[in-house]
Enzyme design. Structure first.
Site, PDB file in Angstrom:
ATOM      1  CG  ASP A 179      -2.083   0.911   1.130  1.00 31.08           C
ATOM      2  OD1 ASP A 179      -2.360   1.376   0.002  1.00 31.08           O
ATOM      3  OD2 ASP A 179      -2.735   1.187   2.155  1.00 31.08           O
ATOM      4  CG  ASN A 189      -7.895  -1.765  -5.551  1.00 25.63           C
ATOM      5  OD1 ASN A 189      -6.966  -2.551  -5.327  1.00 25.63           O
ATOM      6  ND2 ASN A 189      -8.221  -0.810  -4.689  1.00 25.63           N
TER       7      ASN A 189
HETATM    8  C1  IPE Z   1      -5.611  -2.659  -0.410  1.00 29.32           C
HETATM    9  O1  IPE Z   1      -5.188  -1.369  -0.638  1.00 29.32           O
HETATM   10  C2  IPE Z   1      -5.696  -3.405  -1.694  1.00 29.32           C
HETATM   11  C3  IPE Z   1      -4.421  -3.702  -2.332  1.00 29.32           C
HETATM   12  C4  IPE Z   1      -3.253  -3.475  -1.836  1.00 29.32           C
HETATM   13  C5  IPE Z   1      -4.512  -4.317  -3.629  1.00 29.32           C
HETATM   14  P1  IPE Z   1      -6.223  -0.168  -0.856  1.00 29.32           P
HETATM   15  O2  IPE Z   1      -5.412   1.056  -0.831  1.00 29.32           O
HETATM   16  O3  IPE Z   1      -7.045  -0.398  -2.062  1.00 29.32           O
HETATM   17  O4  IPE Z   1      -7.154  -0.312   0.426  1.00 29.32           O
HETATM   18  P2  IPE Z   1      -8.058   0.739   1.178  1.00 29.32           P
HETATM   19  O5  IPE Z   1      -9.090   1.170   0.177  1.00 29.32           O
HETATM   20  O6  IPE Z   1      -7.166   1.865   1.576  1.00 29.32           O
HETATM   21  O7  IPE Z   1      -8.625   0.034   2.354  1.00 29.32           O
HETATM   22  C1  IPE Z   2      -1.366   0.168  -3.466  1.00 34.24           C
HETATM   23  O1  IPE Z   2      -1.144   1.543  -3.448  1.00 34.24           O
HETATM   24  C2  IPE Z   2      -1.552  -0.354  -4.876  1.00 34.24           C
HETATM   25  C3  IPE Z   2      -2.928  -0.771  -5.207  1.00 34.24           C
HETATM   26  C4  IPE Z   2      -3.929  -0.880  -4.373  1.00 34.24           C
HETATM   27  C5  IPE Z   2      -3.194  -1.106  -6.613  1.00 34.24           C
HETATM   28  P1  IPE Z   2      -2.339   2.584  -3.477  1.00 34.24           P
HETATM   29  O2  IPE Z   2      -2.703   2.859  -4.887  1.00 34.24           O
HETATM   30  O3  IPE Z   2      -3.457   2.100  -2.626  1.00 34.24           O
HETATM   31  O4  IPE Z   2      -1.662   3.869  -2.850  1.00 34.24           O
HETATM   32  P2  IPE Z   2      -2.310   4.896  -1.821  1.00 34.24           P
HETATM   33  O5  IPE Z   2      -2.892   4.111  -0.692  1.00 34.24           O
HETATM   34  O6  IPE Z   2      -3.363   5.639  -2.576  1.00 34.24           O
HETATM   35  O7  IPE Z   2      -1.186   5.751  -1.404  1.00 34.24           O
HETATM   36 MG    MG Z   3      -4.042   2.398  -0.693  1.00 38.88          MG
END
Ligand code: IPE
Ligand code: IPE
Ligand code: MG
Length: 284
Positions: free
Chosen positions: A25, A73
């Site tokens: 994340d 997502n």
């Molecule tokens: C969790 O990250 C999902 C993945 C790492 C694929 P997100 O960034 O999508 O999760 P939330 O929405 O902050 O809980």
């Molecule tokens: C994790 O990073 C990757 C995916 C969930 C695809 P994020 O895209 O959630 O990054 P933040 O949380 O917005 O920083």
């Molecule tokens: Mg995230």
């Protein structure tokens, strides 16, 4: 598997978890901080995934599961989802090379049916061509959601009951596990989530019932370098390990990062071993 069965490397005295699960994340925040588009964070994040796969395989971890794209997502902007799909396409090909050169078996969990045809074919090829590799199993969770996985499992179970292939009275936890995408994969011993959030975001809801959790404020693209500083900062334990393993001190920090996480896990296991023995920690 009991704690006592875990691999203890002679070189380091580290207890190597059999299965490490990762919620990567913070790609977006990493990019924003640098004035870059979110996609730049995802690109850098893929580089970190590649390095982590190699590190984990070298360390003797048997299963590494990475949460790449959740069922939620799809709600991101069309542009971001499109860019993630393009990256996925590219990495499906690249992973084939990485898996082959590291003797890694790749498996995807999640509902792949929602992806475009060519992506589904890429996933099938990757799984087929690496299925006889005998090293680490790299599990990628894409279009994965714990609730979705359990729902799909229940659908198949009820269909099997209806058609007489399964007797509802004999459904045990093991039977439920065997209907999940992770059938044949042991439950994770250690869960790592980067970037400061301390939630599961629908990841492996059934399988993480007894895993150790490790949260780090470091954004995923920085995972390798900064985790080292973070874990080692002010803690005598790291110094001890560094002295014991002089060879790693000035070496590749990437390699150190996984090692220090494993150290953290080792220390926890040592502390918890009596508790776990008492309550009979169950592994599939
Ligand atoms: C969790 O990250 C999902 C993945 C790492 C694929 P997100 O960034 O999508 O999760 P939330 O929405 O902050 O809980
Ligand atoms: C994790 O990073 C990757 C995916 C969930 C695809 P994020 O895209 O959630 O990054 P933040 O949380 O917005 O920083
Ligand atoms: Mg995230």
């Amino acid at each position: 598997m009991e704690n006592t069965d875990k691999i203890i490397t002679e070189e380091t005295n580290l207890v190597i978890p059999e299965h490490v699960a990762l919620i990567l994340d913070g790609n977006g925040r990493w990019a924003k901080k640098r004035g870059l588009p979110r996609t730049a964070g995802h690109k850098q994040g893929c580089v970190t995934v590649e390095q982590t796969v190699e590190d984990a395989a070298r360390l003797g971890i048997k299963y590494l599961t990475v949460y790449g794209f959740s069922t939620e997502n799809w709600k991101r902007s069309v542009e971001e989802v499109g860019a993630l799909m393009q990256l996925f396409r590219y990495y499906l090909k690249r992973l084939l090379k990485i898996a082959k050169s590291n003797n890694v078996r790749v498996k995807m969990i999640g509902d792949r049916t929602r992806f475009d045809r060519d992506i589904i074919e890429g996933i099938d090829t990757l799984e087929r061509e690496t299925k006889n590799n005998t090293g680490m199993t790299f599990v990628i969770a894409v279009n994965y959601g714990g609730r979705d996985e359990i729902t799909r499992a229940i659908r198949r179970m009820t269909a099997d009951c209806k058609e007489g292939r399964l007797d509802s009275g004999s459904v045990t936890e093991q039977v439920v596990s065997s209907y999940l995408d992770t059938a044949d994969i042991p439950d994770p011993d250690l869960l790592i989530r980067t970037s400061g959030e301390q939630r599961l975001s629908n990841f492996l809801l059934w399988q993480l019932a007894y895993s150790e959790f490790y949260f780090t404020p470091v954004a995923w693209p920085d995972f390798n370098k900064k985790i080292f500083l973070n874990v080692s900062h002010g803690k005598g334990v790291t110094l001890k390990v560094m002295l014991k393993n002089e060879i790693y001190i000035n070496q590749d920090l990437q390699d150190m990062c996984m090692r220090l996480l494993i150290l953290h896990y080792t220390l926890k296991q040592e502390r918890n071993i009596t508790n776990h023995a008492k309550i009979g920690r169950a592994h599939v």
